[in-house]
Design an enzyme around this catalytic site. Structure first.
Site, PDB file in Angstrom:
ATOM      1  N   LYS A  22     -59.273 -10.913  15.677  1.00  0.00           N
ATOM      2  CA  LYS A  22     -60.554 -10.606  16.315  1.00  0.00           C
ATOM      3  C   LYS A  22     -61.532 -11.768  16.134  1.00  0.00           C
ATOM      4  CE  LYS A  22     -61.598  -6.332  16.229  1.00  0.00           C
ATOM      5  NZ  LYS A  22     -61.761  -5.081  15.477  1.00  0.00           N
ATOM      6  N   ARG A  92     -66.582  -5.288  11.087  1.00  0.00           N
ATOM      7  CA  ARG A  92     -65.244  -4.864  11.519  1.00  0.00           C
ATOM      8  C   ARG A  92     -64.166  -5.659  10.830  1.00  0.00           C
ATOM      9  NH1 ARG A  92     -65.553  -2.591  17.062  1.00  0.00           N
ATOM     10  NH2 ARG A  92     -67.700  -2.836  17.739  1.00  0.00           N
ATOM     11  N   GLY A 101     -56.649   0.315  14.773  1.00  0.00           N
ATOM     12  CA  GLY A 101     -57.191   1.530  14.161  1.00  0.00           C
ATOM     13  C   GLY A 101     -56.804   1.755  12.717  1.00  0.00           C
ATOM     14  N   MET A 103     -57.511  -0.141  10.007  1.00  0.00           N
ATOM     15  CA  MET A 103     -58.512  -0.486   8.995  1.00  0.00           C
ATOM     16  C   MET A 103     -59.892  -0.051   9.492  1.00  0.00           C
ATOM     17  SD  MET A 103     -57.085  -4.050   7.610  1.00  0.00           S
ATOM     18  CE  MET A 103     -56.979  -4.752   9.219  1.00  0.00           C
ATOM     19  N   ARG A 336     -57.827  -9.897  23.341  1.00  0.00           N
ATOM     20  CA  ARG A 336     -56.600 -10.206  22.609  1.00  0.00           C
ATOM     21  C   ARG A 336     -55.448 -10.055  23.581  1.00  0.00           C
ATOM     22  NH1 ARG A 336     -56.710  -4.697  18.952  1.00  0.00           N
ATOM     23  NH2 ARG A 336     -56.913  -3.313  20.713  1.00  0.00           N
ATOM     24  N   HIS A 452     -55.967   6.225  20.433  1.00  0.00           N
ATOM     25  CA  HIS A 452     -55.080   5.863  19.328  1.00  0.00           C
ATOM     26  C   HIS A 452     -53.624   6.189  19.643  1.00  0.00           C
ATOM     27  CE1 HIS A 452     -53.016   6.674  15.491  1.00  0.00           C
ATOM     28  NE2 HIS A 452     -53.604   5.533  15.155  1.00  0.00           N
ATOM     29  N   ARG A 614      -9.391  -4.532  15.871  1.00  0.00           N
ATOM     30  CA  ARG A 614      -9.237  -4.532  14.428  1.00  0.00           C
ATOM     31  C   ARG A 614      -8.217  -3.466  14.026  1.00  0.00           C
ATOM     32  NH1 ARG A 614     -14.045  -2.774  10.705  1.00  0.00           N
ATOM     33  NH2 ARG A 614     -13.361  -0.707  11.341  1.00  0.00           N
ATOM     34  N   GLU A 727     -15.605  -9.927   4.907  1.00  0.00           N
ATOM     35  CA  GLU A 727     -16.509  -8.869   4.455  1.00  0.00           C
ATOM     36  C   GLU A 727     -16.470  -8.657   2.945  1.00  0.00           C
ATOM     37  OE1 GLU A 727     -15.669  -5.402   6.876  1.00  0.00           O
ATOM     38  OE2 GLU A 727     -13.535  -5.803   6.883  1.00  0.00           O
ATOM     39  N   SER A 746     -14.634 -13.153  11.615  1.00  0.00           N
ATOM     40  CA  SER A 746     -15.749 -12.340  12.100  1.00  0.00           C
ATOM     41  C   SER A 746     -16.406 -11.697  10.879  1.00  0.00           C
ATOM     42  CB  SER A 746     -15.245 -11.271  13.067  1.00  0.00           C
ATOM     43  OG  SER A 746     -16.334 -10.474  13.470  1.00  0.00           O
ATOM     44  N   THR A 749     -20.674  -7.765   8.235  1.00  0.00           N
ATOM     45  CA  THR A 749     -21.812  -7.804   7.306  1.00  0.00           C
ATOM     46  C   THR A 749     -22.208  -6.425   6.788  1.00  0.00           C
ATOM     47  OG1 THR A 749     -23.183  -7.965   9.266  1.00  0.00           O
ATOM     48  CG2 THR A 749     -22.810  -9.997   8.015  1.00  0.00           C
ATOM     49  N   ASP A 751     -19.943  -4.288   5.366  1.00  0.00           N
ATOM     50  CA  ASP A 751     -19.254  -4.300   4.080  1.00  0.00           C
ATOM     51  C   ASP A 751     -19.696  -5.473   3.223  1.00  0.00           C
ATOM     52  OD1 ASP A 751     -17.489  -2.071   3.682  1.00  0.00           O
ATOM     53  OD2 ASP A 751     -16.410  -2.745   5.465  1.00  0.00           O
ATOM     54  N   CYS A 814     -19.743  -9.106  13.423  1.00  0.00           N
ATOM     55  CA  CYS A 814     -19.623  -7.804  14.095  1.00  0.00           C
ATOM     56  C   CYS A 814     -20.236  -6.674  13.281  1.00  0.00           C
ATOM     57  CB  CYS A 814     -18.179  -7.505  14.463  1.00  0.00           C
ATOM     58  SG  CYS A 814     -17.110  -7.377  13.020  1.00  0.00           S
ATOM     59  N   TYR A 834     -20.503 -16.472  18.244  1.00  0.00           N
ATOM     60  CA  TYR A 834     -20.967 -15.257  18.926  1.00  0.00           C
ATOM     61  C   TYR A 834     -21.476 -14.224  17.932  1.00  0.00           C
ATOM     62  CZ  TYR A 834     -16.560 -13.028  17.523  1.00  0.00           C
ATOM     63  OH  TYR A 834     -15.523 -12.508  16.797  1.00  0.00           O
TER      64      TYR A 834
HETATM   65  C1  PEP Z   1     -18.486  -4.366   8.745  1.00  0.00           C
HETATM   66  O1  PEP Z   1     -18.103  -4.047   7.632  1.00  0.00           O
HETATM   67  O2  PEP Z   1     -19.484  -5.068   8.952  1.00  0.00           O
HETATM   68  C2  PEP Z   1     -17.768  -3.904   9.940  1.00  0.00           C
HETATM   69  C3  PEP Z   1     -18.115  -4.301  11.138  1.00  0.00           C
HETATM   70  O3  PEP Z   1     -16.777  -2.997   9.741  1.00  0.00           O
HETATM   71  P1  PEP Z   1     -17.021  -1.450   9.473  1.00  0.00           P
HETATM   72  O4  PEP Z   1     -18.449  -1.168   9.708  1.00  0.00           O
HETATM   73  O5  PEP Z   1     -16.119  -0.733  10.406  1.00  0.00           O
HETATM   74  O6  PEP Z   1     -16.600  -1.327   8.046  1.00  0.00           O
HETATM   75 MG    MG Z   2     -16.103  -3.300   7.392  1.00  0.00          MG
END
Ligand code: PEP
Ligand code: MG
Length: 867
Positions: A22, A92, A101, A103, A336, A452, A614, A727, A746, A749, A751, A814, A834
């Site tokens: 502001k 303000r 809204g 604060m 703004r 609001h 998989r 993983e 791959s 993430t 696990d 993945c 990817y």
């Molecule tokens: C993972 O572990 O990130 C994964 C994609 O496999 P899942 O979720 O099936 O264990």
């Molecule tokens: Mg997994």
């Protein structure tokens, strides 16, 4: 000594971070020559210093404020605290990131008993003077001294009732003078002392209260919901009051340079004659369309249109403007960058590019990837013949269906438990924020498009209908009448935030439509990005959806669901129950045709694009019933034998393939047969990628690769890649050894986060993680947004080590993070090939990937994904 205060017409050398959104907007407008009231800004530095010093004003700040008040007195020719013709100011909040809204604000500061009389004389308008004073008493009481709003509101509505009138504006000067007396005694009762008559004391206390409001619970909830850091602090703007409630040649309003719901050009805004801005924002009185201002105040209206165009050209973005007209003279109070729906953001970006105002790069950089989600929300079937029970304003698009709840706490409790609820309120206040987050949709009786509820819901991308005629709520009885029908808490309704319509009962929703602007911007994004985007899909339907959203392949086809279903599960159980390999093979032989059929469907949906399959991952006990439901003793014994204390760290993933190679063998044969069949049918060979889960040792993958190569060679001839998920922390560390046997990695993430952080992905979120997030031990949920410094560092190591032995190693992700904007940006920076995410998140990932590439090349600042 540090400097904490800047006049609006004085260059500060700081932007939003220093002056707040502001403050920097007001300074920029002042310096542009736009009509803005005079004033000054106390910086966020001052707020941070105040917090750091245990809520003590930093040295020198009080003196600086006095100096700037003196300058303001000079500019306006009025004196602060003067009895005859007082200078009044608004105080303000204004943080670097807009928190509508959340604060506090105090208006009309500088009034006291004598000054109110003086104001009445100098303006010749008693009503106005006492109306201003009672507003100050109420706001100051609430904000500075924490007096509950209903204490004041009740007396205001008593006064109206006593007089038999409906609106505040029907109260005359004498009524308001009486109310001032009442409000002063409420103040005294609640605080044990009289309302401060010294203007300077009022100001100091107000500044402290605004600093304190940075930490109020609703602001904290809002910051958590929007991932805004807790340590930014707020600036405080002290600006000369201009009065929209100073008679019929005055008024107040808000306007947008384009429609914030659709992005269309045109006159869009609201105006309320003889009122102060707070009346509009709070949704207390429903304002008129902006067009009406042309009749009331033609000159100021013309000037407003001109200023709107100038501001949009200057900022090269759609603006949300607050203005006041005092005695025919226009003042801008705020501009703004306008909050907008995703549809409006896309339309505005495309049309501004066409108008030559911005480049394609900027257009792409401006869209918040997470907001694309809104467009992918369900809508009410446009062909359905339905009778709405009520109609309000279409405040935020998308349709939602759920059970009615009347308060935010219930919405939070039931919504948090996974139920679909619609929060139905007279109007929402910032205290309702937690309920709004948990509800599927929001319906209010009062309020306009800038109330609001409307502003907050739009920001969240949540369906919302406001200002709904034909609804009334009985909060005590927990019922409402909607279009003449009485409904109870727990009854189902459907709201359509795109049309403003409200329906009784559940209405059929259809999947969302993607429009031309969406395609245009995502098409541009595709030109800029380097990362490819694939989808996680296990069925031909999901695969087709993913393709429609622009997926460039399947990055994860989980095969476990293919073993469920009436015909399949008993055979799978037979396999698990078998006493020896021969028995297992016999059962697997009967499962093979099912798998083959599933793979054929997916290959066919993805012709020309890669499909990563998989092999079986979950622990086998998941396919058996609970012990109590065991068919016989044998099954009961097997269930017991398979039981593990930590199944997620147990006999699962490639460990199954190593111990029972016949399972993977069957899956591989099904893949080959399906690939050959589809190849014959379509004339195009599927691009098959075979992926082994939960590998931690190179030796595991060596054996499984051998099995893969051997089985495929025995079954037929197809082209394929063979790779692994990464993983486990060990797999990251030993990625070089593992890469010897892999064509691709791959990152799983989900696990990997679980194993690196030592947090169960099934339990953490319902347990300690919630506490961690609420108490700032962690800023973000690591299962949602990749933990870049922990998990991310291990990924970096894996990339380096993997590529050190195999330059051509293909790399992807993945886990769920592949569809989260910040994590996608990180994957770009890591040099992955990817990301793969759920089909509905593919557009988001395409955009975030483009923003990452643009930021890297310096072509455009990405606002959204990088945060
Ligand atoms: C993972 O572990 O990130 C994964 C994609 O496999 P899942 O979720 O099936 O264990
Ligand atoms: Mg997994």
């Amino acid at each position: 000594m540090a400097r904490y205060v800047y006049d609006l017409d004085e260059p500060s050398g700081g932007g939003k971070e220093l002056l707040g959104g502001k403050g920097s907007g007001l300074a920029e407008m002042t310096q542009l020559g736009v009509p803005v009231p005079a004033g000054f800004t106390i910086t966020t530095d001052a707020c941070r210093a105040y917090m750091a010093e245990g809520k003590r004003l930093p040295d020198g700040l009080a003196e600086e404020i006095q100096e700037h008040i003196a300058r303001l007195e000079e500019k306006t020719g009025k004196r602060f605290g003067d009895d005859a013709d007082p200078l009044l100011v608004s105080v303000r909040s204004g943080a670097a990131v807009s928190m509508p809204g959340m604060m506090d604000t105090i208006l009309n500061l500088g009034l006291n008993d004598a000054a109110a009389e003086g104001l009445a004389r100098s303006t010749g308008n008693d009503r106005f003077a006492f109306d201003s004073y009672r507003r100050l008493l109420q706001m100051f009481g609430e904000v500075v001294d924490g007096i509950d709003a209903p204490r004041f509101e009740q007396r205001l509505s008593d006064a109206k009732q006593a007089k038999g009138v409906q609106h505040d504006t029907d109260l005359d000067a004498e009524d308001l003078r009486g109310l001032v007396g009442v409000f002063k005694s409420i103040y005294e009762e609640e605080t044990g002392g009289p309302f401060p008559q010294d203007a300077r004391e009022q100001l100091t206390r107000a500044v402290r209260a605004v600093f304190d409001s940075w930490d109020n619970p609703r602001a904290q909830v809002y910051r958590h919901a929007h991932a805004i850091p807790d340590d930014l602090g707020t600036a405080v703007n002290v600006v000369q009051m201009v009065f929209g409630n100073n008679g019929d040649t005055s008024g107040t309003g808000v306007c947008f340079t384009r429609d914030p719901s659709t992005g269309d050009q045109g006159l869009y805004g609201e105006f309320l004659a003889n009122a102060q801005g707070e009346d509009v924002v709070a949704g207390i009185r429903t304002p008129e369309p902006l067009e009406k201002m042309r009749e009331h105040l033609p000159e100021a209206f013309g000037q407003l249109l001109e200023t709107m165009a100038n501001l949009e050209r200057h900022y090269r973005d759609m603006q949300d403007i607050e203005f006041t007209v005092e005695d025919g003279k226009l003042f801008l109070l705020q501009t703004r960058s306008a909050k907008r729906t995703a549809a409006a953001a896309l339309k505005a970006a495309v049309s501004m590019t066409d108008e030559g105002l911005i480049t394609r790069e900027e257009a792409v950089a401006r869209i918040d990837p997470a907001a694309l989600d809104q467009l992918l929300h369900p809508m009410i079937d446009p062909n359905a013949k339905l009778e709405p029970a009520a109609k309000g304003l279409n405040a935020s698009p998308g349709a939602a269906c759920g059970e009615i709840v009347f308060d935010a706490d219930t919405a939070e409790a039931r919504g948090g438990a996974g139920e679909s609820v619609i929060l139905v309120r007279w109007e929402t206040t910032p205290d309702d924020i937690h309920g709004m987050i948990a509800a599927k949709g929001i319906l209010t009786v009062h309020g306009g498009m800038t109330s609001h509820a409307a502003v907050v819901a739009r920001g969240m991308g949540k369906p919302c209908v406001v200002g709904t005629e034909g609804i009334s709520i009985d909060t005590g009885a927990r019922t409402a009448t909607i279009g003449g029908t009485t409904v109870h808490e727990g009854d189902t309704i459907t709201i359509d935030g795109g049309s403003g319509q409200v329906y009784l009962g559940a209405v059929e929703l259809v999947p969302p439509q993607i429009n031309e602007d969406f395609e245009t911007v995502l098409g541009w994004a595709d030109d800029f990005r380097r990362l490819k985007v694939r989808a996680n899909a296990d069925t031909p339907e999901d695969a087709a959806k993913a393709r429609e959203f622009g997926a460039q392949g399947i990055g994860l086809c989980r095969t476990e669901h293919m073993f469920f279903g009436e015909e399949r599960l008993p055979v799978m159980q037979e396999m698990i129950m078998a006493d020896d390999e021969q028995g297992r093979r016999a059962a697997l032989e009967r499962l093979l045709p099912f798998q083959q059929e599933d793979f054929e469907g997916i290959f066919e949906a993805m012709v020309g694009l890669p499909v990563t399959i998989r092999l079986l991952d979950p622990p086998l006990h998941e396919f058996l019933p609970d012990e109590e439901q065991a068919r016989d003793d044998k099954m009961r014994r097997r269930i017991r034998a398979l039981r593990e204390a930590n199944p997620m760290l147990g006999t699962r993933g490639c460990r199954l393939g190593v111990m029972f190679p016949e399972i993977y063998e069957m899956q591989l044969r099904a893949i080959v047969r399906a690939a050959i069949a589809v190849s014959e049918r379509t004339g195009e060979a599927p691009l098959v990628e075979i992926m082994h889960p939960l590998v931690g040792f190179a030796e595991e993958l060596r054996r499984l690769r051998e099995l893969t190569v051997q089985t495929i060679a025995d079954e037929g001839e197809i082209e394929y890649l063979c790779g692994t998920m990464i993983e486990l922390p060990r797999a990251c560390v030993r990625a070089d050894e593992i890469a010897e046997h892999a064509d691709f990695f791959s990152f799983g993430t989900n696990d990997l986060t679980q194993t690196v952080l030592g947090m169960s992905r099934d339990d953490a979120e319902g347990k300690f993680l919630t506490y961690y997030l609420e108490h700032d031990v962690l800023e973000r949920n690591p299962f949602e947004t990749l933990d870049q410094s922990g998990v991310g560092d291990l990924m970096r190591l894996a990339v380096e080590r993997g590529r050190s032995v195999k330059e051509t190693l293909k790399l992807g992700i993945c886990g769920e993070h592949g569809g989260e904007a910040k994590s996608v940006v990180f994957c770009h920076e890591l040099g992955l090939d990817y990301v793969s995410c759920s089909p509905y998140r593919v557009p988001l990932a395409r955009l975030a990937a483009a923003q990452a590439a643009l930021a890297e090349s310096g072509a455009a600042q990405y606002v959204a994904a990088g945060g």
